[in-house]
Motif scaffolding. Structure first.
Motif, PDB file in Angstrom:
ATOM      1  N   VAL A 115       6.386  10.255   9.283  1.00 17.91           N
ATOM      2  CA  VAL A 115       6.070   9.042   9.573  1.00 17.91           C
ATOM      3  C   VAL A 115       4.879   9.299  10.447  1.00 17.91           C
ATOM      4  N   ILE A 116       4.617   9.932  11.309  1.00 18.35           N
ATOM      5  CA  ILE A 116       3.356  10.558  11.892  1.00 18.35           C
ATOM      6  C   ILE A 116       2.184  10.827  10.996  1.00 18.35           C
ATOM      7  N   ASN A 117       2.450  11.498  10.128  1.00 21.10           N
ATOM      8  CA  ASN A 117       1.308  11.656   9.041  1.00 21.10           C
ATOM      9  C   ASN A 117       1.196  10.596   8.204  1.00 21.10           C
ATOM     10  N   SER A 118       2.136   9.739   7.769  1.00 21.00           N
ATOM     11  CA  SER A 118       1.742   8.781   6.775  1.00 21.00           C
ATOM     12  C   SER A 118       1.112   7.642   7.621  1.00 21.00           C
ATOM     13  N   LEU A 119       1.628   7.309   8.804  1.00 13.71           N
ATOM     14  CA  LEU A 119       0.990   6.222   9.748  1.00 13.71           C
ATOM     15  C   LEU A 119      -0.555   6.336  10.010  1.00 13.71           C
ATOM     16  N   SER A 120      -0.855   7.808  10.337  1.00 21.52           N
ATOM     17  CA  SER A 120      -1.998   8.270  10.876  1.00 21.52           C
ATOM     18  C   SER A 120      -3.086   7.829   9.695  1.00 21.52           C
ATOM     19  N   ALA A 121      -2.830   7.674   8.541  1.00 23.70           N
ATOM     20  CA  ALA A 121      -3.730   7.547   7.640  1.00 23.70           C
ATOM     21  C   ALA A 121      -4.439   5.962   7.548  1.00 23.70           C
ATOM     22  N   TYR A 122      -3.492   5.358   8.469  1.00 24.46           N
ATOM     23  CA  TYR A 122      -3.526   3.600   8.459  1.00 24.46           C
ATOM     24  C   TYR A 122      -3.940   3.363   9.866  1.00 24.46           C
ATOM     25  N   ILE A 123      -3.320   3.764  10.875  1.00 27.15           N
ATOM     26  CA  ILE A 123      -3.392   3.544  12.107  1.00 27.15           C
ATOM     27  C   ILE A 123      -3.473   4.673  13.255  1.00 27.15           C
ATOM     28  N   ASP A 124      -3.755   4.266  14.611  1.00 29.20           N
ATOM     29  CA  ASP A 124      -4.002   4.976  15.492  1.00 29.20           C
ATOM     30  C   ASP A 124      -2.745   5.727  15.937  1.00 29.20           C
ATOM     31  N   VAL A 125      -2.469   6.833  15.752  1.00 28.50           N
ATOM     32  CA  VAL A 125      -1.041   7.581  16.214  1.00 28.50           C
ATOM     33  C   VAL A 125      -1.286   8.524  17.414  1.00 28.50           C
ATOM     34  N   ASP A 133       0.952  -1.371  -0.072  1.00 25.69           N
ATOM     35  CA  ASP A 133      -0.088  -0.031   0.015  1.00 25.69           C
ATOM     36  C   ASP A 133       0.683   1.084  -0.202  1.00 25.69           C
ATOM     37  N   VAL A 134       0.362   2.116  -0.520  1.00 22.97           N
ATOM     38  CA  VAL A 134       1.068   3.553  -0.466  1.00 22.97           C
ATOM     39  C   VAL A 134       1.297   4.135   0.800  1.00 22.97           C
ATOM     40  N   TYR A 135       2.700   4.418   1.368  1.00 24.01           N
ATOM     41  CA  TYR A 135       3.017   5.178   2.465  1.00 24.01           C
ATOM     42  C   TYR A 135       2.914   6.435   2.403  1.00 24.01           C
ATOM     43  N   SER A 136       3.614   7.210   1.572  1.00 22.77           N
ATOM     44  CA  SER A 136       3.622   8.649   1.293  1.00 22.77           C
ATOM     45  C   SER A 136       3.815   8.711  -0.178  1.00 22.77           C
ATOM     46  N   LYS A 137       3.798  10.060  -0.685  1.00 22.17           N
ATOM     47  CA  LYS A 137       3.911  10.582  -2.071  1.00 22.17           C
ATOM     48  C   LYS A 137       4.561  11.713  -2.265  1.00 22.17           C
ATOM     49  N   LEU A 138       5.267  12.000  -3.405  1.00 19.35           N
ATOM     50  CA  LEU A 138       6.070  13.144  -3.568  1.00 19.35           C
ATOM     51  C   LEU A 138       5.364  13.789  -4.781  1.00 19.35           C
ATOM     52  N   VAL A 139       5.088  15.211  -4.566  1.00 24.66           N
ATOM     53  CA  VAL A 139       4.616  15.952  -5.783  1.00 24.66           C
ATOM     54  C   VAL A 139       5.556  17.109  -6.237  1.00 24.66           C
ATOM     55  N   TYR A 140       5.779  17.010  -7.198  1.00 28.26           N
ATOM     56  CA  TYR A 140       6.818  18.079  -7.611  1.00 28.26           C
ATOM     57  C   TYR A 140       6.207  19.114  -8.582  1.00 28.26           C
ATOM     58  N   ASN A 141       7.361  20.217  -8.834  1.00 27.73           N
ATOM     59  CA  ASN A 141       6.583  21.573  -9.542  1.00 27.73           C
ATOM     60  C   ASN A 141       5.828  20.908 -10.726  1.00 27.73           C
ATOM     61  N   SER A 142       4.993  22.000 -11.725  1.00 29.86           N
ATOM     62  CA  SER A 142       4.272  21.795 -12.781  1.00 29.86           C
ATOM     63  C   SER A 142       5.373  21.405 -13.982  1.00 29.86           C
ATOM     64  N   GLY A 143       6.493  21.545 -13.990  1.00 26.88           N
ATOM     65  CA  GLY A 143       7.327  20.962 -14.996  1.00 26.88           C
ATOM     66  C   GLY A 143       7.989  19.893 -14.802  1.00 26.88           C
ATOM     67  N   LEU A 144       7.817  19.280 -13.554  1.00 23.22           N
ATOM     68  CA  LEU A 144       8.346  18.054 -13.256  1.00 23.22           C
ATOM     69  C   LEU A 144       6.966  16.928 -12.779  1.00 23.22           C
ATOM     70  N   GLN A 145       6.030  16.960 -13.100  1.00 25.27           N
ATOM     71  CA  GLN A 145       5.123  16.181 -12.653  1.00 25.27           C
ATOM     72  C   GLN A 145       5.258  14.751 -12.932  1.00 25.27           C
ATOM     73  N   GLU A 146       6.081  14.338 -14.197  1.00 24.72           N
ATOM     74  CA  GLU A 146       6.391  13.001 -14.453  1.00 24.72           C
ATOM     75  C   GLU A 146       6.963  12.281 -13.329  1.00 24.72           C
ATOM     76  N   LEU A 147       7.703  13.094 -12.420  1.00 27.19           N
ATOM     77  CA  LEU A 147       8.489  12.798 -11.358  1.00 27.19           C
ATOM     78  C   LEU A 147       7.521  12.305 -10.271  1.00 27.19           C
ATOM     79  N   ASN A 148       6.500  12.835 -10.230  1.00 24.64           N
ATOM     80  CA  ASN A 148       5.536  12.470  -8.962  1.00 24.64           C
ATOM     81  C   ASN A 148       5.774  10.866  -8.736  1.00 24.64           C
ATOM     82  N   SER A 149       5.887  10.557  -7.504  1.00 24.00           N
ATOM     83  CA  SER A 149       6.056   9.145  -6.902  1.00 24.00           C
ATOM     84  C   SER A 149       5.608   8.728  -5.697  1.00 24.00           C
TER      85      SER A 149
END
Length: 480
Positions: free
Chosen positions: A339-349, A287-303
């Motif tokens: 870690v706090i932000n990502s885990l809080s979407a799945y478990i109680d932090v 499952d997705v843990y966290s995401k990266l979003v780049y600037n408008s010219g580098l959207q292909e790098l979003n991961s």
């Protein structure tokens, strides 16, 4: 982690070709460093769209570009001129004049005597300063000398500390700490507290030191249940195996609860952060843990970074928990917040302590080379940059707010009672244990000690978080 599908190297080259010819063009009279600064920021900066001087069509000719660069006699001035809202939005992009020393810092190596400390104004004074040792690093000069968390000092080399001399005195490679005692004089107010000097002192000398961020692992019996307590001080890829070994110990002890102490953890590898999340859980592999979003010219790098079950051929030791306690201070930053932000979407932090730093952006270390990687670096200087390049968000697209993550249980470390890490009476750990026991949550009345902010105590990865990716892309990305 899903490898990025588009080579950053390729995109950077396209970006550069869209602007001007190679830096060796004789029409560009500006310094090589200024040329590097502008092209690097133009290629990857997260807030490029907000800075008109970084637009691809900003200059009509190489001469126009050269004249612009020549207006800046100092590369730092050029760098700062293209930073977006330095005081409120981009507080973290930096330029460094010695990338060699910086690379050592990223590896966790620096000159240190093994002490980390907090500095405060003495009650009733606007100039006098005292310090408290907050952490003694393992196998360091300070630990070998027997120094301990909670010790108070009010002078260096027998010179009382004040706001004007503390940087000079504590910035030395060798000095003597003169210790004191903190007296609350039996009242709840800070105004009548005093610092009393003593005759105790300790000479200290800094040496080259590499910190193992896995600082302490303890198993605590709470009403017949095992509580794991882990002090983790930096997301350093060089110590992933040690982190996994700590979780092997926790796993072997069949811990039913985990208290993760990130109060002095300023960040580090986001890949390690995904490993840590996978060690705490284990039931969300893929499952997705966290995401990266780049600037408008580098959207292909979003991961995406995913929960994983192994790394480098090692099986991750997972606890399969549905709840975790995380201890924080205002120094808990970046990867700690991820870690706090990502885990809080799945478990109680359950966050206990103070607001975190408030840092959600990513940065990349770029060098003055044809593709900004660490290959074929220009030998004429040692400048490198770490501009913000992406935003980090969790699976629900939620970012860490700039004001920091708010604790569920507010407890501020106090000079009156720092306590011993791992001791069940240490205030933050005691609050976690009380919640585990179902004794109810409590928050202390906030007593505002006047903290002195200084660069003296900056850790190698302070407020940093880097992303390790495919070497074909770049050898290192940094979440800052």
């Amino acid at each position: 982690m899903r490898l990025l599908k588009i080579s950053l190297l390729f995109i950077l080259i396209l970006s550069l070709n869209s602007c001007f010819d190679d830096r060796d063009d004789n029409a560009i009279a500006a310094s090589e460093i200024n040329d590097f600064v502008w092209k690097g920021m133009n290629a990857v900066y997260l807030y490029k769209d907000e800075i008109p001087d970084l637009a691809n069509d900003r200059f009509t000719s190489n001469e126009d570009y050269g004249n612009y660069l020549n207006d800046f006699s100092d590369p730092l001035d050029l760098f700062e001129s293209v930073i977006f809202q330095r005081e409120t939005v981009d507080r973290f992009s930096v330029i460094r004049d010695d990338y060699i020393a910086f690379e050592q810092l990223l590896a966790g190596t620096s000159k240190s005597n093994g002490l980390e400390f907090n500095l405060y104004l003495e009650p009733g004074s606007d100039t006098e300063v005292f310090g408290i040792i907050r952490l003694v690093l393992n196998n360091s000069i300070a630990s070998n000398l027997g120094l301990q968390r909670g010790q108070v000092f009010d002078a260096v080399n027998s010179t009382p500390l004040n706001v004007n001399n503390l940087n000079e005195l504590l910035g030395q490679d060798s000095y003597t700490l003169n210790f004191g005692t903190y007296n609350d004089n039996g009242t709840d107010t800070v105004e009548d507290d005093t610092i009393t000097s003593t005759t105790n002192s300790q000479a200290l000398t800094k040496e080259t030191y590499t910190e193992n961020p896995v600082h302490q692992t303890t198993i605590i019996d709470v009403d017949g249940e095992n509580v794991g307590y882990l002090v983790y001080n930096g997301f350093n890829r060089n110590f992933d195996n040690q982190l996994n070994e700590a979780f092997s110990e926790l796993q072997a002890s069949n811990v039913q609860h985990l208290v993760l102490d990130l109060r002095y953890n300023p960040g580090g590898s986001v890949l390690t952060a995904s490993y840590l999340g996978s060690m705490i859980t284990g039931q969300f592999t893929g499952d997705v843990y966290s995401k990266l979003v780049y600037n408008s010219g580098l959207q292909e790098l979003n991961s995406n970074f995913d929960f994983v079950s192994s790394f480098n051929g090692n099986t991750i030791n997972s606890l399969n928990l549905n709840k975790v306690y995380v201890l924080t201070t205002s120094r808990s930053a970046s990867a700690s917040e991820l870690v706090i932000n990502s885990l809080s979407a799945y478990i109680d932090v359950v966050q206990i302590g103070d607001f975190t730093t408030g840092k959600t952006q990513a940065s990349i270390t770029i060098y003055d080379s044809p593709d900004f990687s660490s290959s074929e670096i220009n030998p004429n200087h040692t400048y490198a940059m770490q501009p913000l390049v992406a935003n980090s968000i969790n699976v629900n697209d939620v970012a860490v707010p700039g004001t920091g993550l708010a604790p569920n249980i507010t407890l501020i470390e106090s000079p009156r009672n720092f306590g011993t890490l791992g001791d069940i009476n240490e205030p933050l750990l005691a609050a976690a244990i009380a919640d585990i026991q179902g004794l109810g949550r409590f928050s202390q009345q906030r007593i505002d000690f006047r903290v002195i902010q200084t660069d003296l105590n900056i850790k190698p990865l302070e407020e940093g978080m880097y992303i390790d990716t495919d070497d074909v892309i770049l050898n290192r990305l940094n979440l800052k």
